[in-house]
Scaffold this active site. Structure first.
Site, short mmCIF file in Angstrom:
data_model
loop_
_atom_site.label_atom_id
_atom_site.label_comp_id
_atom_site.label_asym_id
_atom_site.label_seq_id
_atom_site.Cartn_x
_atom_site.Cartn_y
_atom_site.Cartn_z
N PHE A 118 5.54 11.99 64.49
CA PHE A 118 6.75 12.14 63.67
C PHE A 118 7.97 11.57 64.37
CE2 PHE A 118 10.31 14.13 61.57
CZ PHE A 118 9.94 14.08 60.23
N HIS A 161 1.87 1.63 52.53
CA HIS A 161 2.31 2.61 53.52
C HIS A 161 1.92 4.04 53.11
CE1 HIS A 161 5.87 3.06 50.82
NE2 HIS A 161 5.86 4.29 51.27
N PHE A 186 16.28 11.45 45.40
CA PHE A 186 17.56 12.16 45.54
C PHE A 186 18.13 11.95 46.95
CE2 PHE A 186 16.38 15.70 42.27
CZ PHE A 186 16.41 14.77 41.26
N ASN A 206 22.34 20.24 61.55
CA ASN A 206 23.53 19.87 60.77
C ASN A 206 23.37 18.44 60.28
OD1 ASN A 206 26.00 19.91 59.56
ND2 ASN A 206 27.19 19.68 61.44
#
Length: 427
Positions: free
Chosen positions: A47, A142, A203, A25
């Site tokens: 990660f 990066h 976005f 969520n």
């Protein structure tokens, strides 16, 4: 219909993966479906490190709501990349999109930021400074570290059989927008669009950053995504969305002007860079930039390591961190916008400030900060590289001069500014 053994294997894998999918969520995108193959990347030390990297770096010291990390941003980019691919697959069957391509694009979105260092821009400016001192002129990016980290993640977590070298290179090129003469070149503009800078990375971060700092923006990425089409191997946009796309770039400019380049956030950034510089001799921060394995040890907690150290050699660096905690920041003195005709000729240094009346000041007490703001393509108008389609012709694309969109659109697309800070607040 006959299936190859590869097809059968892929179908079995997909069925098994669907059983392991999870729902997340997200405050920006709502309920996000996380495929099992993405979870195998997410549930890795490489990660998970993104949880300890603030998305907005030192801006958090100004906008206290900016607590979000690169972890959730990366998941958001992966989600949007997958949604866009599925949208094209649903509305343009002639593109012949296969499930592997959707998977690769989603993973590129997921891993595009895993090469970021602590406090992002503070870290990159520090690297430039420390390498200059050592006579090392290499530029650190990066994006290049993201490629190294991707390889390390796959090899270190037993994913090499699932992702051979060919797939790794494919994901790397999707991350950095390198078409390399491939068919379906439009896919390489989804995560990182080097042609016109309209991509799902932008976005997500604009929507997410605005949400967490409590700012409203006029740009609606979901509407733009719903009206995208691929024409002649290029992602095109409905012509009536032209002004809305200008809003995208103006929103980005406004966020850089008011948020990302905030003068107080920059003061903290300069202080952190100084702390890293002073701590490097003991902590060997610069020595951890060559391999992905060593780089994994660097995140925002580096500042805490300096702060809590009892090593006497780290006292100067520790003092800077203490000053940050006590809000004794480098003092913002003044700022000027540099006229365009002086961009290439102006050469102003801290020594010049001292020489032109900086009585009682030392050169090492001053910091000049040159920074640029633009529409994402330096002094160019990115919309010059955007193609559109009309409702009357879904298979032909065209460009739209800015005058045909609005007479109020600017003629200049970049500004350069010069700021002065003083490290001694008493002067």
């Amino acid at each position: 219909m006959a299936y190859s053994s590869l097809d059968i294997s892929f179908e079995e894998e997909e069925e098994e993966d669907q059983k392991s999918n999870k729902i997340l969520n997200d405050p920006i995108h709502g309920h996000i479906n996380i495929p099992a193959y993405a979870r195998r990347f997410i549930d890795t030390p490489q990660f998970q490190r993104l949880r300890n990297l603030k998305q907005l770096g030192t801006t958090y010291y100004v906008f206290t709501g900016a607590t979000h990390n690169r972890f959730e941003h990366s998941i958001g980019v992966s989600h949007l990349a997958g949604k866009l691919m599925e949208k094209f697959d649903h509305t343009q069957k002639e593109l012949n999109i296969d499930k592997r391509e959707i998977k690769m694009v989603r993973l590129a979105g997921l891993c595009h930021d895993i090469g970021h260092g602590p406090f992002s821009h503070a870290f990159e400016s520090w690297i430039h400074r420390v390498r200059q001192k050592k006579g090392d002129n290499r530029e650190w990016k990066h994006e290049e570290m993201s490629e190294k980290m991707l390889e390390y993640l796959i090899h270190d977590n037993g994913l090499s059989d699932e992702y051979p070298e060919e797939d790794i290179k494919y994901i790397k090129d999707l991350i950095n927008g390198r078409r390399g003469g491939r068919k379906k070149g439009w896919m390489f503009d989804i995560v990182s669009n080097s042609r016109n800078s309209i991509d799902v990375d932008k976005f997500d971060y604009l929507a997410r950053d605005a949400y967490f700092i409590g700012k409203r923006t006029p740009f609606e990425f979901s509407r733009v995504m719903s009206l995208m089409r691929v024409i002649d191997d290029e992602i095109c946009f409905k012509s009536k969305e032209a002004f809305h796309l200008y809003e995208l770039f103006h929103t980005r400019y406004s966020m850089f002007k008011q948020v990302y380049s905030h003068r107080v956030g920059k003061a903290v950034e300069l202080m952190i860079a100084d702390a890293f510089f002073l701590a490097d001799e003991v902590m060997d921060i610069s020595g951890r930039l060559e391999t992905a394995e060593d780089f994994c040890t660097l995140d925002d907690t580096l500042l805490n390591q300096i702060e809590y150290s009892t090593d006497p050699v780290l006292l100067p660096a520790r003092s800077i961190v203490t000053n940050i905690r006590r809000r004794k920041l480098y003092k913002y003195v003044d700022e000027v916008s540099i006229p365009e005709h002086l961009w290439s000729s102006i050469k102003f240094t801290e020594e010049d400030v001292v020489n032109y009346g900086g009585e009682g000041l030392e050169r090492d007490e001053l910091v000049l900060d040159n920074y640029s703001l633009n529409y994402a393509m330096k002094d160019k108008n990115p919309m010059d590289n955007v193609r559109f389609y009309s409702a009357d012709s879904l298979h032909e694309s065209f460009q739209m001069p800015k005058e045909s969109v609005s007479r109020m659109i600017p003629n200049n697309f970049m500004e350069k500014n010069l700021r002065l800070y003083c490290k001694n607040k008493d002067k």
